[in-house]
Design a protein around this motif. Structure first.
Motif, PDB file in Angstrom:
ATOM      1  N   LEU A 136       8.330   0.087 -23.839  1.00  0.00           N
ATOM      2  CA  LEU A 136       8.506   1.264 -22.998  1.00  0.00           C
ATOM      3  C   LEU A 136       7.884   1.056 -21.623  1.00  0.00           C
ATOM      4  O   LEU A 136       6.718   0.665 -21.502  1.00  0.00           O
ATOM      5  CB  LEU A 136       7.874   2.489 -23.665  1.00  0.00           C
ATOM      6  CG  LEU A 136       8.482   2.909 -25.011  1.00  0.00           C
ATOM      7  CD1 LEU A 136       7.685   4.062 -25.605  1.00  0.00           C
ATOM      8  CD2 LEU A 136       9.939   3.304 -24.849  1.00  0.00           C
ATOM      9  N   ILE A 168       7.691   6.985 -19.484  1.00  0.00           N
ATOM     10  CA  ILE A 168       7.533   8.075 -20.445  1.00  0.00           C
ATOM     11  C   ILE A 168       7.596   9.393 -19.686  1.00  0.00           C
ATOM     12  O   ILE A 168       6.849   9.600 -18.719  1.00  0.00           O
ATOM     13  CB  ILE A 168       6.210   7.976 -21.218  1.00  0.00           C
ATOM     14  CG1 ILE A 168       6.185   6.713 -22.085  1.00  0.00           C
ATOM     15  CG2 ILE A 168       6.006   9.211 -22.091  1.00  0.00           C
ATOM     16  CD1 ILE A 168       4.900   6.521 -22.860  1.00  0.00           C
ATOM     17  N   ALA A 224       8.105  14.262 -25.677  1.00  0.00           N
ATOM     18  CA  ALA A 224       8.050  13.025 -24.890  1.00  0.00           C
ATOM     19  C   ALA A 224       9.306  12.201 -25.158  1.00  0.00           C
ATOM     20  O   ALA A 224       9.759  12.082 -26.300  1.00  0.00           O
ATOM     21  CB  ALA A 224       6.803  12.214 -25.242  1.00  0.00           C
ATOM     22  N   GLY A 255      10.977   8.315 -23.917  1.00  0.00           N
ATOM     23  CA  GLY A 255      10.660   7.057 -23.261  1.00  0.00           C
ATOM     24  C   GLY A 255      11.897   6.275 -22.870  1.00  0.00           C
ATOM     25  O   GLY A 255      12.975   6.455 -23.432  1.00  0.00           O
ATOM     26  N   ASP A 288      12.958   2.229 -22.269  1.00  0.00           N
ATOM     27  CA  ASP A 288      12.472   0.862 -22.463  1.00  0.00           C
ATOM     28  C   ASP A 288      12.945  -0.057 -21.345  1.00  0.00           C
ATOM     29  O   ASP A 288      13.619   0.365 -20.399  1.00  0.00           O
ATOM     30  CB  ASP A 288      12.880   0.330 -23.840  1.00  0.00           C
ATOM     31  CG  ASP A 288      14.389   0.222 -24.006  1.00  0.00           C
ATOM     32  OD1 ASP A 288      15.115   0.154 -23.000  1.00  0.00           O
ATOM     33  OD2 ASP A 288      14.858   0.208 -25.164  1.00  0.00           O
ATOM     34  N   LYS A 338      17.052   4.964 -23.830  1.00  0.00           N
ATOM     35  CA  LYS A 338      16.163   6.112 -23.953  1.00  0.00           C
ATOM     36  C   LYS A 338      15.846   6.390 -25.416  1.00  0.00           C
ATOM     37  O   LYS A 338      16.703   6.198 -26.286  1.00  0.00           O
ATOM     38  CB  LYS A 338      16.802   7.341 -23.308  1.00  0.00           C
ATOM     39  CG  LYS A 338      17.164   7.132 -21.842  1.00  0.00           C
ATOM     40  CD  LYS A 338      18.122   8.180 -21.328  1.00  0.00           C
ATOM     41  CE  LYS A 338      18.618   7.849 -19.929  1.00  0.00           C
ATOM     42  NZ  LYS A 338      19.661   8.774 -19.462  1.00  0.00           N
ATOM     43  N   LEU A 356      10.493  10.315 -28.525  1.00  0.00           N
ATOM     44  CA  LEU A 356       9.245   9.748 -29.042  1.00  0.00           C
ATOM     45  C   LEU A 356       8.466  10.688 -29.945  1.00  0.00           C
ATOM     46  O   LEU A 356       8.010  10.290 -31.010  1.00  0.00           O
ATOM     47  CB  LEU A 356       8.352   9.321 -27.869  1.00  0.00           C
ATOM     48  CG  LEU A 356       8.947   8.281 -26.919  1.00  0.00           C
ATOM     49  CD1 LEU A 356       7.963   7.962 -25.809  1.00  0.00           C
ATOM     50  CD2 LEU A 356       9.338   7.015 -27.671  1.00  0.00           C
ATOM     51  N   LEU A 374       1.762   3.003 -29.628  1.00  0.00           N
ATOM     52  CA  LEU A 374       1.889   2.949 -28.167  1.00  0.00           C
ATOM     53  C   LEU A 374       0.585   2.409 -27.589  1.00  0.00           C
ATOM     54  O   LEU A 374      -0.459   3.048 -27.708  1.00  0.00           O
ATOM     55  CB  LEU A 374       2.193   4.339 -27.611  1.00  0.00           C
ATOM     56  CG  LEU A 374       2.499   4.424 -26.120  1.00  0.00           C
ATOM     57  CD1 LEU A 374       3.831   3.759 -25.803  1.00  0.00           C
ATOM     58  CD2 LEU A 374       2.512   5.876 -25.644  1.00  0.00           C
ATOM     59  N   ARG A 426       2.432   1.787 -17.479  1.00  0.00           N
ATOM     60  CA  ARG A 426       3.699   2.518 -17.570  1.00  0.00           C
ATOM     61  C   ARG A 426       3.750   3.571 -16.480  1.00  0.00           C
ATOM     62  O   ARG A 426       2.727   3.948 -15.910  1.00  0.00           O
ATOM     63  CB  ARG A 426       3.850   3.191 -18.942  1.00  0.00           C
ATOM     64  CG  ARG A 426       3.922   2.240 -20.121  1.00  0.00           C
ATOM     65  CD  ARG A 426       4.121   3.000 -21.423  1.00  0.00           C
ATOM     66  NE  ARG A 426       4.174   2.096 -22.548  1.00  0.00           N
ATOM     67  CZ  ARG A 426       3.106   1.676 -23.217  1.00  0.00           C
ATOM     68  NH1 ARG A 426       1.910   2.096 -22.849  1.00  0.00           N
ATOM     69  NH2 ARG A 426       3.239   0.852 -24.236  1.00  0.00           N
ATOM     70  N   PHE A 457       4.538   7.460 -15.804  1.00  0.00           N
ATOM     71  CA  PHE A 457       4.630   8.750 -16.477  1.00  0.00           C
ATOM     72  C   PHE A 457       5.260   9.755 -15.509  1.00  0.00           C
ATOM     73  O   PHE A 457       4.817   9.873 -14.355  1.00  0.00           O
ATOM     74  CB  PHE A 457       3.255   9.233 -16.926  1.00  0.00           C
ATOM     75  CG  PHE A 457       2.626   8.357 -17.975  1.00  0.00           C
ATOM     76  CD1 PHE A 457       2.822   8.616 -19.321  1.00  0.00           C
ATOM     77  CD2 PHE A 457       1.854   7.269 -17.615  1.00  0.00           C
ATOM     78  CE1 PHE A 457       2.253   7.810 -20.289  1.00  0.00           C
ATOM     79  CE2 PHE A 457       1.286   6.447 -18.578  1.00  0.00           C
ATOM     80  CZ  PHE A 457       1.487   6.720 -19.915  1.00  0.00           C
TER      81      PHE A 457
END
Length: 424
Positions: A175, A178, A194, A196, A198, A203, A206, A231, A237, A239
């Motif tokens: 991922l 997020i 949530a 995510g 990748d 998509k 989560l 995770l 990542r 957010f």
């Protein structure tokens, strides 16, 4: 001269049409009878394999026949009665018939009920949606087509699926993005979800958490669940949130103070516009759009600060709203992402689309009796939304995002070490 003669036989085409009309009139019954016959033959074959031929003797037998009984099996969202053999072991205990056990384990009743609820069929109309009133296969009492029976099957299957989904392993998902957002189910009930994205642009739904408000504790419980399921908090990542301070607080608590957080630019623009008169909308919207499109983060920030300064005299509250969270508004610009990728990642459209599916699926619910009920329905709706997920439009540019996130993470790590060295 030969005379024309007329045949008294029925023409071939007319014969076929007549036969087809007769079959079509009772095709549902024909399918049911064929299926029951096939299942009966399979059960007889199992009985012979376990008990041997009738009246036979031998040491290879594992049980003996114990007559027959009538049982019900799923058909068209309900139940139909079928006769099945009973087998009794030499220890006096009932022996299962493999083909019957496999047919019952399919759980077609639960799947039918689940599917009907997800496409907004009310439980009181369930029987009519799966069995035609004028059809050849009726829905008598005990056929499992009642409102309560459909509801029980939906509750059982949705609870089982939610449990599996909330316990699924996330360690295998690479991922990069997020998105977290909340949806108000009732006056005192909010669910935080949530989704995510990748490294390939696919998509994934989560997780989900319930709370009375969208506070840091509710968001933290969702993040803790994601971490427990694999995770890795150490992986950099991006957010994306709608701007709630509770979301930023919980994210930074788990993923570090320098976690890359992007506030939704659409939410920010909407909040600004709602506080201004319509006469200013066109000019303000033009400035905001120009700021979002700039590749230089310094110029974009300067443009937003100039806009806030221009509004400060007459609309001081709006000016403060523009400056609030200005760092998180331009995160995708500061990461140096291409324009196409910025457009996909500068807003919460991905999770908003999933939430629209949740609202559509749940619109038949008149009253939420408990938080667990809302969780079951929302989890089922999010899994339904996942069926329509498409790959991110700018998925080919995601390697750029990975490189930018790693550079941002390394820069922050060096800054922390430098501060520690100075403090020492």
């Amino acid at each position: 001269m030969n005379k024309l003669t007329t045949s008294t036989a029925i023409p071939t085409r007319a014969l076929k049409l007549e036969a087809l009309s007769k079959i079509s009139a009772s095709f549902e019954l024909f399918c049911l009878a064929s299926g029951m016959e096939a299942l009966g033959e399979m059960m007889d074959h199992d009985a012979q394999a376990i008990c041997g031929p009738r009246h036979a003797r031998g040491r290879d037998r594992q049980a003996h026949r114990w007559g027959k009984t009538k049982s019900k099996i799923g058909f068209h969202g309900g139940k139909v009665e079928i006769e099945r053999p009973r087998l009794r072991g030499f220890d006096g205990k009932e022996q299962p018939v493999p083909s019957w056990e496999a047919a019952v384990a399919e759980d077609w009743l639960g799947k039918w009920a689940m599917n009907q609820m997800l496409i907004n069929v009310a439980t009181r109309k369930f029987a009519r949606s799966v069995r035609l009133p004028e059809g050849d296969v009726p829905g008598p009492a005990g056929a499992g087509l009642s409102k309560s029976a459909a509801s029980r099957r939906f509750v059982a299957l949705s609870a089982a699926r939610m449990k599996d989904w909330m316990a699924s392993d996330l360690s295998g998902l690479d991922l990069l993005v997020i998105q977290i957002d909340g949806i108000h189910m009732d006056e005192d009930l909010i669910l935080v979800a949530a989704i995510g994205v990748d490294a390939k642009g696919d998509k994934h739904s989560l997780g989900l958490a319930e709370g009375a408000t969208e506070n840091a504790a509710t968001v933290q419980s969702l993040i803790d669940n994601l971490v427990e399921r694999g995770l890795d908090p150490a992986v950099p990542r991006l957010f994306i949130i709608d701007g709630a301070k509770a979301l930023s607080k919980a994210i930074r608590r788990t993923f570090g103070r320098a976690a890359a957080i992007q506030r939704c630019q659409i939410h920010k623009a909407r909040n600004i516009m709602e506080r201004l008169p319509k006469s200013l909308h066109a000019s303000i919207r033009c400035v905001l759009r120009q700021a979002w499109e700039l590749d230089d983060p310094a110029k974009a920030e300067r443009l937003l600060r100039n806009l806030a300064q221009r509004l400060a005299r007459d609309w001081s509250g709006v000016a403060g709203s523009i400056l609030e969270g200005i760092d998180e508004i331009l995160t995708v610009t500061r990461l140096g992402l291409p324009k196409e990728l910025r457009r996909s990642l500068a807003c919460t459209n991905i999770i908003e689309n999933a939430m629209s599916t949740v609202r559509r699926v749940c619109r038949n619910v008149k009253r939420w009796r408990s938080a667990s009920m809302a969780m079951r329905w929302t989890a089922a709706a999010m899994q339904e939304a996942a069926r329509g997920f498409r790959r991110l439009k700018a998925h080919k540019q995601l390697p750029t995002l990975r490189a930018a996130l790693e550079a941002h993470h390394n820069k922050d790590s060096h800054g922390v070490l430098a501060r520690q060295a100075i403090a020492a």
